[in-house]
Design an enzyme around this catalytic site. Structure first.
Site, PDB file in Angstrom:
ATOM      1  N   GLY A  57       1.350  53.174  15.189  1.00 19.23           N
ATOM      2  CA  GLY A  57       2.027  53.899  14.116  1.00 19.23           C
ATOM      3  C   GLY A  57       1.247  54.141  12.844  1.00 19.23           C
TER       4      GLY A  57
ATOM      5  CD  GLU B  84       2.745  47.187  10.800  1.00 19.67           C
ATOM      6  OE1 GLU B  84       2.877  48.376  11.139  1.00 19.67           O
ATOM      7  OE2 GLU B  84       3.012  46.231  11.557  1.00 19.67           O
ATOM      8  CG  ASP B  85       4.230  52.031  11.657  1.00 14.18           C
ATOM      9  OD1 ASP B  85       4.298  50.798  11.443  1.00 14.18           O
ATOM     10  OD2 ASP B  85       4.654  52.540  12.707  1.00 14.18           O
TER      11      ASP B  85
ATOM     12  CG  ASP C 171      12.923  47.776  11.005  1.00 12.61           C
ATOM     13  OD1 ASP C 171      13.755  48.070  10.133  1.00 12.61           O
ATOM     14  OD2 ASP C 171      13.209  47.715  12.215  1.00 12.61           O
TER      15      ASP C 171
ATOM     16  CE  LYS D 135      13.405  51.667   8.917  1.00 19.76           C
ATOM     17  NZ  LYS D 135      13.830  51.545  10.324  1.00 19.76           N
TER      18      LYS D 135
ATOM     19  CG  PHE E 171      14.845  55.310  14.357  1.00 21.96           C
ATOM     20  CD1 PHE E 171      14.178  54.143  14.709  1.00 21.96           C
ATOM     21  CD2 PHE E 171      14.411  56.512  14.901  1.00 21.96           C
ATOM     22  CE1 PHE E 171      13.095  54.174  15.578  1.00 21.96           C
ATOM     23  CE2 PHE E 171      13.331  56.552  15.778  1.00 21.96           C
ATOM     24  CZ  PHE E 171      12.679  55.387  16.116  1.00 21.96           C
TER      25      PHE E 171
ATOM     26  CG  ASP F 280       6.958  56.099  18.730  1.00 20.26           C
ATOM     27  OD1 ASP F 280       6.887  55.140  17.935  1.00 20.26           O
ATOM     28  OD2 ASP F 280       7.219  55.964  19.928  1.00 20.26           O
TER      29      ASP F 280
ATOM     30  NE  ARG G 130       3.000  57.114  18.661  1.00 19.91           N
ATOM     31  CZ  ARG G 130       3.482  55.934  18.313  1.00 19.91           C
ATOM     32  NH1 ARG G 130       3.576  55.607  17.053  1.00 19.91           N
ATOM     33  NH2 ARG G 130       3.877  55.071  19.237  1.00 19.91           N
TER      34      ARG G 130
HETATM   35  P1  IMP Z   1       9.190  45.014  12.316  1.00 20.32           P
HETATM   36  O1  IMP Z   1      10.652  45.052  12.676  1.00 20.32           O
HETATM   37  O2  IMP Z   1       9.010  44.943  10.813  1.00 20.32           O
HETATM   38  O3  IMP Z   1       8.500  43.902  13.051  1.00 20.32           O
HETATM   39  O4  IMP Z   1       8.563  46.404  12.783  1.00 20.32           O
HETATM   40  C1  IMP Z   1       7.863  46.509  13.979  1.00 20.32           C
HETATM   41  C2  IMP Z   1       7.483  47.909  14.341  1.00 20.32           C
HETATM   42  O5  IMP Z   1       8.660  48.604  14.753  1.00 20.32           O
HETATM   43  C3  IMP Z   1       6.868  48.815  13.283  1.00 20.32           C
HETATM   44  O6  IMP Z   1       5.494  48.611  13.086  1.00 20.32           O
HETATM   45  C4  IMP Z   1       7.143  50.172  13.904  1.00 20.32           C
HETATM   46  O7  IMP Z   1       6.137  50.513  14.837  1.00 20.32           O
HETATM   47  C5  IMP Z   1       8.472  49.968  14.595  1.00 20.32           C
HETATM   48  N1  IMP Z   1       9.563  50.528  13.764  1.00 20.32           N
HETATM   49  C6  IMP Z   1      10.380  49.865  12.925  1.00 20.32           C
HETATM   50  N2  IMP Z   1      11.239  50.725  12.325  1.00 20.32           N
HETATM   51  C7  IMP Z   1      10.956  51.954  12.826  1.00 20.32           C
HETATM   52  C8  IMP Z   1      11.496  53.277  12.586  1.00 20.32           C
HETATM   53  O8  IMP Z   1      12.418  53.518  11.775  1.00 20.32           O
HETATM   54  N3  IMP Z   1      10.915  54.292  13.288  1.00 20.32           N
HETATM   55  C9  IMP Z   1       9.894  54.109  14.170  1.00 20.32           C
HETATM   56  N4  IMP Z   1       9.358  52.904  14.417  1.00 20.32           N
HETATM   57  C10 IMP Z   1       9.886  51.834  13.744  1.00 20.32           C
END
Ligand code: IMP
Length: 176
Positions: A46, A100-101, A104, A132, A153, A160, A166
């Site tokens: 991402g 990081e992208d 979450d 977020k 989302f 993606d 993407r």
């Molecule tokens: P985490 O929940 O912070 O561990 O996020 C893990 C990964 O989930 C991120 O690096 C993204 O690749 C993916 N992700 C989380 N939220 C979104 C979203 O809203 N759209 C797309 N990918 C997401």
């Protein structure tokens, strides 16, 4: 409005405002990491677009590399990162910035921090395009973010939905 895999998305952030924020972040890094030759680590897939845009706006000496993480999955990803894939560089005594992208739940970044800290970098910072805060499960320190968004989302600018989206130049949010 656009449709990806039959789901509708509406525009959230436009390319111009995204790029302006990334430019500001690059300027900040130019000052903070001057003469420190930092190593940026983009987390694939991402972050590739964010990482490219940020890196081309940097003026200082800096290096970039990428890694992937392997998540433990049962039915769906629960963010339990079990392994770092592809990091060849020795990060001991280096100034490292994880790119990081999106942050979450915070689970991925939390695990990455633990695994990278074990390799004794001189400093370790987190920079993310999107953040977020209301979705956080694992409290982590996000050092830099470009945009704080609602826990909805999103796709585009590297992110993606099931493999698609993407390549979108703007960030789009799922329409409710
Ligand atoms: P985490 O929940 O912070 O561990 O996020 C893990 C990964 O989930 C991120 O690096 C993204 O690749 C993916 N992700 C989380 N939220 C979104 C979203 O809203 N759209 C797309 N990918 C997401």
């Amino acid at each position: 409005m656009i449709k990806v895999h039959n789901k509708a998305f509406e525009i959230l952030l436009q390319k111009a405002e995204i790029e302006a924020k990334i430019k500001d972040l690059a300027k900040l890094f130019d000052v903070e990491y001057k003469d420190k030759k930092p190593l940026f680590i983009g987390v694939l897939n991402g972050s590739f677009m964010f990482a490219a845009e940020l890196f081309k706006n940097l003026s200082i000496d800096a290096e970039i590399t990428f890694l992937r993480v392997k998540s433990y999955t049962d039915t769906k990803s629960n963010g339990k990162v079990t392994e770092i894939l592809g990091l060849m560089e020795n990060i001991e005594d280096r100034h490292v910035i994880i790119l990081e992208d999106i942050v979450d739940t915070g689970l991925t970044v939390n695990k990455l921090q633990i695994m990278l800290k074990a390799q004794k970098p001189k400093s370790l910072a987190i920079a993310t395009l999107l953040y977020k805060p209301k979705a956080i499960i694992k409290p982590i320190k996000v050092d830099h973010y470009c945009f704080e968004i609602e826990p909805k989302f999103v796709i585009g600018y590297g992110l993606d939905y099931d493999g698609l989206g993407r390549n979108l130049a703007d960030v789009w949010v799922l329409k409710e």
